[in-house]
Design an enzyme around this catalytic site. Sequence first.
Site: not given
Length: 283
Positions: A49, A54, A83, A116
Amino acid sequence: MAVEPYVLLNDGHRIPVIGFGTYAPDKFPKSMVEEATRLAIEAGYRHIDCAYLYGNEVEVGRAIKEKITDGTIKREDLFYTGKLWSTFHSPELVRPALEKSLKDLQMDYLDLFLIHIPVEFKPGEDLVPLDENGKYLYNNTDLRDTWAAMEQCKDAGLVKSIGVSNFNRSQLKLILDKPGLKYKPVCNQVECHIFLNQSKLLEFCKSRDIVLVGYSVLGSSRVEYWIDQNSPKVLEDPVLNRVAEKLNRNPAQVAMRYLLQKGVVVLAKSFSPERIKQNFQVN
């Protein structure tokens, strides 16, 4: 009773019930995430994931590519979740954002692509845009229009399944009741652990054949601006520790097993080689 390794999604695809989370605060070098992803795949994880936000899709993709190249896994054995970030909710921005992630990951498709969060920020280069007073700059694209663009990505073969993250019941219903809905969300990824078991949301999702995916299952990351530092820690809970001791397991394994038995898909993260292995051993 053994936990089944996969759950069937409402579009016919399967998701591994234990996933490896790759979010890491900025204080950690991205190389640590890359190495941890390698170790996770070697330990048996087949569900990774990640997210554009990120900022480590290049590193995660590199680790995955290495494990495919050396024969540890085949691409079709892996379930990868990405996402859509909140500055890309405008329908014309959805596919380009996805294609950027695919390029960084060195992949042809994602197994799962999520919205997200159900909040849109002003489009632009700043991922979290602020005004001169430090206030968030929002935008107001209809989530249903964003969802229609996600459906087009699925039709184009760029993603196998589409879902949402951090949605409440009302926001889920907005998508589910959308006129002309082609694909309903396969999952809703939310924070979920023994102190926040999401029982009502889980019940609603089950009633609509939507899988609940839990992140921070071992407790929130306790970022200072997000979590009260005096709040109790999941893995220090005395009841959890008594159960773990009785079963000859560690608290993390019991915390994860609790959610798995409720039908929640769990995401766990760690940089420790030993904990990465232990978190996968919940049967």
